[in-house]
Design an enzyme around this catalytic site. Structure first.
Site, short mmCIF file in Angstrom:
data_model
loop_
_atom_site.label_atom_id
_atom_site.label_comp_id
_atom_site.label_asym_id
_atom_site.label_seq_id
_atom_site.Cartn_x
_atom_site.Cartn_y
_atom_site.Cartn_z
CG ASN A 102 -3.81 5.30 2.63
OD1 ASN A 102 -3.28 5.87 3.65
ND2 ASN A 102 -5.23 5.54 2.30
CD GLU A 117 -2.84 1.43 -14.55
OE1 GLU A 117 -4.08 1.62 -14.45
OE2 GLU A 117 -2.19 2.34 -14.52
CE LYS A 140 -9.82 3.85 11.29
NZ LYS A 140 -9.16 4.50 10.01
CB THR A 186 -0.95 0.12 1.25
OG1 THR A 186 -1.65 1.26 1.24
CG2 THR A 186 -0.33 -0.09 2.43
CG ASP A 245 -9.20 -2.14 -2.85
OD1 ASP A 245 -8.12 -1.43 -3.40
OD2 ASP A 245 -10.30 -2.19 -3.33
CB SER A 246 -10.62 -0.50 2.60
OG SER A 246 -9.19 0.36 2.41
N GLY A 306 -1.61 6.40 5.88
CA GLY A 306 -2.80 5.97 6.81
C GLY A 306 -2.90 4.46 7.32
CG PHE A 313 -6.46 7.23 6.38
CD1 PHE A 313 -6.32 6.41 7.34
CD2 PHE A 313 -6.95 6.64 4.99
CE1 PHE A 313 -6.29 5.01 6.98
CE2 PHE A 313 -7.38 5.44 4.90
CZ PHE A 313 -7.09 4.68 5.91
#
Ligand code: ITT
Length: 206
Positions: free
Chosen positions: A10, A41, A181, A8, A70-71, A12, A158
């Site tokens: 990301n 991709e 969280k 990833t 993937d979220s 966060g 995030f």
């Protein structure tokens, strides 16, 4: 020490995944530590397609076991949107970061401006895929039910965290400490379900 590469970009997600998997006896390395990894991709129609593709491509490029997430956020009043398109809801070309996160949740809030509290139900969904360089892939899923706030609140986390209030709580994800969280999130649930799969991968590669 065995190595698991987090597929990833990301930051966060990296913070949360590292925190949740901290107790495992494996080295966890983000893909950003590798140079010259081709851009992956992401144009699948489902969380499963995208998660499997990211994990497999990363495992093949690094030669290590890779874990992808993937979220996205599914809003009932929008018939499940933004769903798999959560990251790029406000525009395909916006660069990753706080500004894009804000544009995404502001767009969502404006689409829901006439939707009353009882109709603002939503859920975060996360599919985790683990893959090895030989092509094996296993997946798990986690869901966190909640609702969309009327205004953003909090500065932690995030993405859509400032506008998502998990079921049974009054504060948004962004207004909670990270460990709160991480005790209930879609990501934590998917990763918990992935623990036996991760163990299986590392035994097979022994
Ligand atoms: P990678 O593909 O590199 O992992 P990404 O951010 O593009 O990063 P996704 O395609 O899975 O990842 O998009 C997920 C989006 O869903 C993410 O960018 C957020 O906008 C949203 N999202 C997912 N989990 C979230 C969470 O825990 N809190 C807030 N927003 C979240």
């Amino acid at each position: 020490m065995r190595r698991l590469v987090l597929a990833t970009k990301n930051p966060g997600k990296v913070v949360e995944i590292e925190d949740i998997l901290r107790s495992l006896p494996i080295e966890i390395v983000a893909i950003s530590a590798y140079k010259d990894i081709p851009e992956i991709e992401e144009n699948g129609e489902t969380f499963e397609d995208n998660a499997a593709h990211k994990a497999l491509a990363t495992a093949k490029a690094t030669g290590e076991v890779a874990l992808a997430d993937d979220s996205g956020l599914e809003v009932d009043a929008l018939r499940g949107a933004p769903g798999v398109r959560s990251a790029r809801f406000a525009g395909e070309d916006l660069p990753r970061g706080r500004e894009r996160d804000r544009a995404n949740y502001e767009k969502l809030l404006s689409l829901l401006k006439d939707v009353e509290d009882a109709e603002r139900t939503a859920r975060f969904r996360c599919v985790v895929a683990i893959a090895d360089p030989y092509g094996k892939v296993r997946m798990s899923e986690g869901v966190c039910e909640g609702k969309i706030a009327f205004t953003p609140c909090g500065c932690g986390g995030f993405g859509y965290d400032p506008i998502f209030i998990p079921h049974g709580h009054t504060r948004s994800f962004a207004a909670m400490p990270q460990d709160v969280k991480n005790a209930m999130s879609h990501r934590a649930r998917a990763l918990k379900a992935a623990l036996p799969l991760i163990a299986e991968f590392f035994q097979l590669l022994r």
